[in-house]
Design a protein around this motif. Structure first.
Motif, PDB file in Angstrom:
ATOM      1  N   THR A 250       0.857  -1.181   0.000  1.00 44.31           N
ATOM      2  CA  THR A 250       0.000   0.000   0.000  1.00 44.31           C
ATOM      3  C   THR A 250       0.888   1.223   0.000  1.00 44.31           C
ATOM      4  OG1 THR A 250      -1.694  -1.178   1.229  1.00 44.31           O
ATOM      5  CG2 THR A 250      -1.831   1.221   1.202  1.00 44.31           C
ATOM      6  N   SER A 251       0.884   1.940  -1.111  1.00 40.46           N
ATOM      7  CA  SER A 251       1.770   3.084  -1.248  1.00 40.46           C
ATOM      8  C   SER A 251       1.067   4.352  -0.823  1.00 40.46           C
ATOM      9  CB  SER A 251       2.207   3.225  -2.711  1.00 40.46           C
ATOM     10  OG  SER A 251       2.798   4.480  -2.924  1.00 40.46           O
ATOM     11  N   PRO A 252       1.773   5.301  -0.220  1.00 44.02           N
ATOM     12  CA  PRO A 252       1.157   6.587   0.104  1.00 44.02           C
ATOM     13  C   PRO A 252       0.759   7.359  -1.133  1.00 44.02           C
ATOM     14  CG  PRO A 252       3.523   6.659   0.473  1.00 44.02           C
ATOM     15  CD  PRO A 252       3.172   5.234   0.220  1.00 44.02           C
ATOM     16  N   PHE A 253       1.285   6.941  -2.314  1.00 48.19           N
ATOM     17  CA  PHE A 253       0.903   7.612  -3.545  1.00 48.19           C
ATOM     18  C   PHE A 253      -0.422   7.078  -4.082  1.00 48.19           C
ATOM     19  CE2 PHE A 253       5.618   7.724  -3.652  1.00 48.19           C
ATOM     20  CZ  PHE A 253       5.754   9.081  -3.519  1.00 48.19           C
ATOM     21  N   ASP A 254      -0.911   5.940  -3.528  1.00 47.40           N
ATOM     22  CA  ASP A 254      -2.136   5.345  -4.049  1.00 47.40           C
ATOM     23  C   ASP A 254      -3.295   6.316  -3.929  1.00 47.40           C
ATOM     24  OD1 ASP A 254      -0.967   3.026  -4.756  1.00 47.40           O
ATOM     25  OD2 ASP A 254      -1.541   1.907  -2.964  1.00 47.40           O
ATOM     26  N   SER A 255      -4.107   6.325  -4.945  1.00 52.68           N
ATOM     27  CA  SER A 255      -5.265   7.214  -4.957  1.00 52.68           C
ATOM     28  C   SER A 255      -6.520   6.429  -4.650  1.00 52.68           C
ATOM     29  CB  SER A 255      -5.398   7.873  -6.336  1.00 52.68           C
ATOM     30  OG  SER A 255      -6.640   8.514  -6.462  1.00 52.68           O
ATOM     31  N   PRO A 256      -7.384   6.941  -3.762  1.00 51.49           N
ATOM     32  CA  PRO A 256      -8.640   6.240  -3.491  1.00 51.49           C
ATOM     33  C   PRO A 256      -9.620   6.335  -4.640  1.00 51.49           C
ATOM     34  CG  PRO A 256      -8.595   8.341  -2.336  1.00 51.49           C
ATOM     35  CD  PRO A 256      -7.231   8.159  -2.958  1.00 51.49           C
ATOM     36  N   ASN A 257      -9.352   7.202  -5.593  1.00 56.33           N
ATOM     37  CA  ASN A 257     -10.252   7.402  -6.722  1.00 56.33           C
ATOM     38  C   ASN A 257      -9.810   6.533  -7.883  1.00 56.33           C
ATOM     39  OD1 ASN A 257     -11.919   8.238  -8.746  1.00 56.33           O
ATOM     40  ND2 ASN A 257     -11.148  10.349  -8.825  1.00 56.33           N
ATOM     41  N   PRO A 258     -10.518   5.450  -8.217  1.00 53.93           N
ATOM     42  CA  PRO A 258     -10.073   4.576  -9.290  1.00 53.93           C
ATOM     43  C   PRO A 258     -10.082   5.252 -10.638  1.00 53.93           C
ATOM     44  CG  PRO A 258     -12.284   3.976  -8.556  1.00 53.93           C
ATOM     45  CD  PRO A 258     -11.775   5.004  -7.603  1.00 53.93           C
ATOM     46  N   ARG A 261      -6.649   6.202 -12.162  1.00 51.08           N
ATOM     47  CA  ARG A 261      -5.666   5.192 -12.499  1.00 51.08           C
ATOM     48  C   ARG A 261      -5.587   5.002 -14.009  1.00 51.08           C
ATOM     49  NH1 ARG A 261      -3.586   2.122  -8.658  1.00 51.08           N
ATOM     50  NH2 ARG A 261      -4.404   2.319  -6.553  1.00 51.08           N
ATOM     51  N   PHE A 262      -4.439   4.470 -14.443  1.00 49.07           N
ATOM     52  CA  PHE A 262      -4.329   4.057 -15.829  1.00 49.07           C
ATOM     53  C   PHE A 262      -5.246   2.865 -16.050  1.00 49.07           C
ATOM     54  CE2 PHE A 262      -0.114   6.047 -15.431  1.00 49.07           C
ATOM     55  CZ  PHE A 262      -0.183   6.876 -16.518  1.00 49.07           C
ATOM     56  N   SER A 263      -5.837   2.788 -17.220  1.00 53.17           N
ATOM     57  CA  SER A 263      -6.599   1.605 -17.556  1.00 53.17           C
ATOM     58  C   SER A 263      -5.641   0.462 -17.864  1.00 53.17           C
ATOM     59  CB  SER A 263      -7.480   1.876 -18.784  1.00 53.17           C
ATOM     60  OG  SER A 263      -8.338   2.961 -18.535  1.00 53.17           O
ATOM     61  N   GLY A 264      -6.047  -0.750 -17.605  1.00 53.31           N
ATOM     62  CA  GLY A 264      -5.209  -1.904 -17.896  1.00 53.31           C
ATOM     63  C   GLY A 264      -5.112  -2.120 -19.395  1.00 53.31           C
ATOM     64  N   LEU A 265      -4.043  -2.757 -19.817  1.00 46.48           N
ATOM     65  CA  LEU A 265      -3.844  -3.000 -21.233  1.00 46.48           C
ATOM     66  C   LEU A 265      -4.506  -4.287 -21.693  1.00 46.48           C
ATOM     67  CD1 LEU A 265      -0.114  -2.017 -21.706  1.00 46.48           C
ATOM     68  CD2 LEU A 265      -2.114  -0.815 -22.541  1.00 46.48           C
ATOM     69  N   GLN A 293       1.867   8.905  -7.985  1.00 41.90           N
ATOM     70  CA  GLN A 293       0.887   7.848  -8.216  1.00 41.90           C
ATOM     71  C   GLN A 293       0.859   7.413  -9.675  1.00 41.90           C
ATOM     72  OE1 GLN A 293      -0.959   6.015  -6.184  1.00 41.90           O
ATOM     73  NE2 GLN A 293      -1.678   4.884  -7.968  1.00 41.90           N
ATOM     74  N   ASP A 294       1.022   8.341 -10.606  1.00 39.35           N
ATOM     75  CA  ASP A 294       0.898   7.994 -12.015  1.00 39.35           C
ATOM     76  C   ASP A 294       1.981   7.029 -12.476  1.00 39.35           C
ATOM     77  OD1 ASP A 294      -1.430   9.347 -12.560  1.00 39.35           O
ATOM     78  OD2 ASP A 294      -0.412  11.230 -13.007  1.00 39.35           O
ATOM     79  N   VAL A 295       3.169   7.092 -11.887  1.00 35.93           N
ATOM     80  CA  VAL A 295       4.219   6.128 -12.233  1.00 35.93           C
ATOM     81  C   VAL A 295       3.798   4.726 -11.800  1.00 35.93           C
ATOM     82  CG1 VAL A 295       6.598   5.434 -11.778  1.00 35.93           C
ATOM     83  CG2 VAL A 295       6.066   7.839 -12.206  1.00 35.93           C
ATOM     84  N   LEU A 296       3.222   4.615 -10.592  1.00 37.77           N
ATOM     85  CA  LEU A 296       2.738   3.325 -10.118  1.00 37.77           C
ATOM     86  C   LEU A 296       1.567   2.839 -10.965  1.00 37.77           C
ATOM     87  CD1 LEU A 296       2.872   3.980  -6.259  1.00 37.77           C
ATOM     88  CD2 LEU A 296       4.597   2.895  -7.704  1.00 37.77           C
ATOM     89  N   ASN A 297       0.724   3.766 -11.402  1.00 37.01           N
ATOM     90  CA  ASN A 297      -0.392   3.385 -12.272  1.00 37.01           C
ATOM     91  C   ASN A 297       0.107   2.828 -13.596  1.00 37.01           C
ATOM     92  OD1 ASN A 297      -2.109   4.321 -10.295  1.00 37.01           O
ATOM     93  ND2 ASN A 297      -2.544   6.261 -11.307  1.00 37.01           N
ATOM     94  N   LEU A 298       1.123   3.477 -14.161  1.00 37.31           N
ATOM     95  CA  LEU A 298       1.683   2.981 -15.421  1.00 37.31           C
ATOM     96  C   LEU A 298       2.309   1.605 -15.222  1.00 37.31           C
ATOM     97  CD1 LEU A 298       3.483   4.925 -18.158  1.00 37.31           C
ATOM     98  CD2 LEU A 298       4.615   2.895 -17.253  1.00 37.31           C
ATOM     99  N   GLY A 355      -9.136   6.337 -23.758  1.00 35.79           N
ATOM    100  CA  GLY A 355      -9.005   6.656 -22.352  1.00 35.79           C
ATOM    101  C   GLY A 355      -7.851   5.994 -21.646  1.00 35.79           C
ATOM    102  N   LEU A 356      -6.984   5.259 -22.343  1.00 37.20           N
ATOM    103  CA  LEU A 356      -5.820   4.676 -21.682  1.00 37.20           C
ATOM    104  C   LEU A 356      -4.911   5.785 -21.191  1.00 37.20           C
ATOM    105  CD1 LEU A 356      -4.766   1.657 -23.908  1.00 37.20           C
ATOM    106  CD2 LEU A 356      -5.673   1.592 -21.598  1.00 37.20           C
ATOM    107  N   GLY A 357      -4.395   5.605 -20.020  1.00 39.85           N
ATOM    108  CA  GLY A 357      -3.401   6.547 -19.522  1.00 39.85           C
ATOM    109  C   GLY A 357      -3.987   7.852 -19.051  1.00 39.85           C
ATOM    110  N   ILE A 358      -5.048   7.795 -18.254  1.00 39.46           N
ATOM    111  CA  ILE A 358      -5.608   9.023 -17.706  1.00 39.46           C
ATOM    112  C   ILE A 358      -4.611   9.619 -16.726  1.00 39.46           C
ATOM    113  CG2 ILE A 358      -7.486   9.980 -16.318  1.00 39.46           C
ATOM    114  CD1 ILE A 358      -9.249   7.743 -17.397  1.00 39.46           C
ATOM    115  N   ILE A 359      -4.284  10.867 -16.907  1.00 40.95           N
ATOM    116  CA  ILE A 359      -3.332  11.514 -16.013  1.00 40.95           C
ATOM    117  C   ILE A 359      -4.094  12.022 -14.802  1.00 40.95           C
ATOM    118  CG2 ILE A 359      -1.708  13.423 -15.779  1.00 40.95           C
ATOM    119  CD1 ILE A 359      -0.710  11.254 -17.586  1.00 40.95           C
ATOM    120  N   GLY A 360      -3.678  11.597 -13.622  1.00 39.10           N
ATOM    121  CA  GLY A 360      -4.351  12.061 -12.418  1.00 39.10           C
ATOM    122  C   GLY A 360      -3.457  12.971 -11.619  1.00 39.10           C
ATOM    123  N   SER A 361      -2.348  12.420 -11.087  1.00 39.45           N
ATOM    124  CA  SER A 361      -1.476  13.223 -10.246  1.00 39.45           C
ATOM    125  C   SER A 361      -0.205  13.613 -10.951  1.00 39.45           C
ATOM    126  CB  SER A 361      -1.110  12.430  -8.982  1.00 39.45           C
ATOM    127  OG  SER A 361      -0.473  11.223  -9.330  1.00 39.45           O
ATOM    128  N   GLY A 362      -0.035  13.217 -12.204  1.00 42.33           N
ATOM    129  CA  GLY A 362       1.195  13.530 -12.917  1.00 42.33           C
ATOM    130  C   GLY A 362       1.309  15.004 -13.197  1.00 42.33           C
TER     131      GLY A 362
END
Length: 536
Positions: A250-258, A261-265, A293-298, A355-362
């Motif tokens: 569980t990373s402190p960078f994790d976002s509670p808002n799904p 996140r990046f969409s899965g490939l 968070q975006d690096v972890l999402n990618l 919609g792949l690769g939605i930028i959230g915290s980047g």
């Protein structure tokens, strides 16, 4: 004039609370990835490197493994996926070049002739890709490892380049996302089914520049990620603190808002076995200056398997040039703009490809600010120039859209705005610098202040004389870039030091980046005074 923030006391309390939360998060992340994660090495002979590669390292006088190499190489050589946070240096490049050469040497005899590269290295900038390819050429070339550099314009006709590559297929190819995407996705392009090792460098900047879509499309052509467990010598969750399972970490960078996140490939296409006992599987290494968070999402989107977290602190190191900034009295401030995206959707923010690769915290995400918020930010910049009396100034922006908007806004206020960006050729850049350095236009009754609006270009001190005011309209994406931006404001022997104003918005990670800059350079930026006229 500059009253765009909320009440000053409330603003400062809010910033202090945010910085405190960031400090706690950083401590928690370090607790999850201890400083001594992974086995430590002090010399190359302690690694399971091919004898030819060891001799090559000795021949070229490569020094003993440094901190990032000590922590990353043992895991990479055992086949683990990693996410490494470390400053961008030659040593960081070597940390993935050396295992790449090892993998190439091991698999040269297995790969069918001219079938496709064994290793792909994706760098955000041409400079990083070039440095990596030169290192591979120097260390791997003498032992039979072929490499190629894929950078430059992505023209419609790549047939000549592809023909040359296929005639002498490289074992390792380095390049920028756009060019590699073109080389692999063009009909008749390179085959990705033989790739054993994928490296993504400067991932935070790659995301900030909205280049992740190119990476996603390349990954779809590569073998699937590792599915079977690593050998017994490889650290596994629970046995070594450096390896942390994605399912349990569980990373402190994790976002509670799904939605952030990046969409899965989806599942990757199966690789051809070519008669080998087991199918080819992809190992992936992510290197980044910061790990938001975006690096972890990618990492999740491209399906890293139980990635090892490697963290190399900067330890507050300050180079001689950085020390000179403090000693010469740069006056550095921040202007806090307390507005957010306001809920309005931005039609220009949608990423191509469903919609792949939605930028959230980047950083640099266009979706972080609404059209109204961007207009307020432009007004704040224009009003700031109404409040100062300078002959020259430099404004750094984070994208071409921002550059065009700033140039237009300043010109509408009677300022002489000169754009300078990385897509200009050498002649156009020189013309822009000459225009900025030259005398003001005499058409106006009073000489207008000249403002150089810069994106993706390093303005060196010899090119631009002492500049009294530098504005970071968009904060840099890496703390090391800050030193290059403010260098023209450093005082000469008999001149007054310049003023730096850093725009900090409530969204996009600006508060975190300002905190990182202050810690790295050991400075403290106070809030900008109500009037800059007395200090500029």
């Amino acid at each position: 004039m500059l009253c765009y923030a909320i009440n000053v006391v409330q603003c400062r309390v809010l910033c202090d609370v945010i910085l405190l939360i960031l400090d706690i998060q950083n401590d928690n992340w370090m607790a999850g990835s201890p400083r001594d994660s992974g086995p430590m090495i002090s010399k190359w002979e302690q690694l399971s490197l091919a004898p030819d590669l060891l001799r090559s390292l000795s021949k070229f006088g490569v020094g003993p493994p440094n901190k990032i190499q000590q922590r990353a190489l043992p895991f990479l050589l055992r086949g683990a996926d990693i996410i490494a946070q470390a400053p961008p240096t030659q040593e960081r490049i070597a940390a993935y070049v050396i295992p790449a050469i090892q993998i190439a040497v091991t698999n040269i005899s297995v790969r069918p002739p001219n079938r496709g590269p064994i290793v792909i290295m994706v760098s955000t900038t041409v400079d990083q890709a070039t440095q990596a390819q030169r290192m591979i050429r120097d260390l791997g070339g003498p032992i039979g490892v072929r490499s190629a550099l894929g950078v430059g314009a992505t023209t419609n006709d790549l047939s000549q380049e592809l023909r040359l590559l296929q005639q002498n297929m490289p074992h390792i190819i380095c390049g920028t996302p756009q060019k590699l995407h073109a080389l692999f996705t063009t009909p008749g392009g390179l085959v990705g089914s033989e790739v054993r090792f994928l490296v993504l460098d400067e991932v935070d900047q790659l995301i900030a520049r909205n280049l992740h879509e190119f990476v996603f499309n390349i990954v779809k052509l590569l073998p699937p990620p590792r599915s079977r467990p690593l050998g017994p010598s490889t650290p596994t969750p629970g046995s070594t603190p450096g390896t942390i399972s994605q399912s349990s970490f569980t990373s402190p960078f994790d976002s509670p808002n799904p939605g952030r996140r990046f969409s899965g490939l989806g599942p990757s296409p199966p690789a051809e076995t070519n008669g080998t006992p087991q199918p080819i599987e992809r190992q992936t290494a992510l290197f980044s200056n910061t790990v938001p968070q975006d690096v972890l999402n990618l990492a999740s989107a491209i399906q890293l398997r139980e990635p090892v977290r490697v963290l190399v602190r900067r330890d507050g190191n300050v180079t001689h040039a950085d020390t000179a900034q403090s000693s010469r009295g740069l006056r550095q401030f921040y202007l806090y703009l307390a507005f957010t995206a306001g809920g309005r959707s931005d039609p220009t923010a949608a990423a191509p490809g469903g919609g792949l690769g939605i930028i959230g915290s980047g950083r640099g995400a266009s979706s972080a600010e609404s059209a109204q918020a961007r207009e307020w930010k432009l007004d704040a910049l224009a009003d700031l120039f109404d409040d100062v009396d300078v002959v020259q100034a430099v404004v750094h922006v984070g994208g071409m859209t921002a550059l065009d908007s700033v140039v237009y806004k300043l010109a509408s206020r009677g300022l002489e705005a000169v754009p300078l960006h990385g897509d200009m050729n050498a002649g156009t850049k020189l013309a822009a610098l000459n225009k900025f350095r030259g005398a003001s236009s005499m058409i106006m009754r009073q000489p207008a202040a000249k403002v150089l609006v810069v994106y993706d270009v390093q303005v060196k001190t010899p090119e631009v004389a002492h500049v009294p005011l530098i504005i970071n309209y968009d904060l840099p994406k890496a703390v090391e870039e800050y030193a290059h931006r403010v260098a023209p404001a450093i005082a000469s022997n008999y001149s007054r030091a310049g003023v730096i104003v850093n725009f900090v918005t409530a969204t996009g990670g600006d508060v975190e980046m300002l905190r990182s800059i202050e810690c790295f350079y050991k400075i403290k930026c106070p809030e900008v005074p109500m009037s800059l006229r007395d200090i500029v």
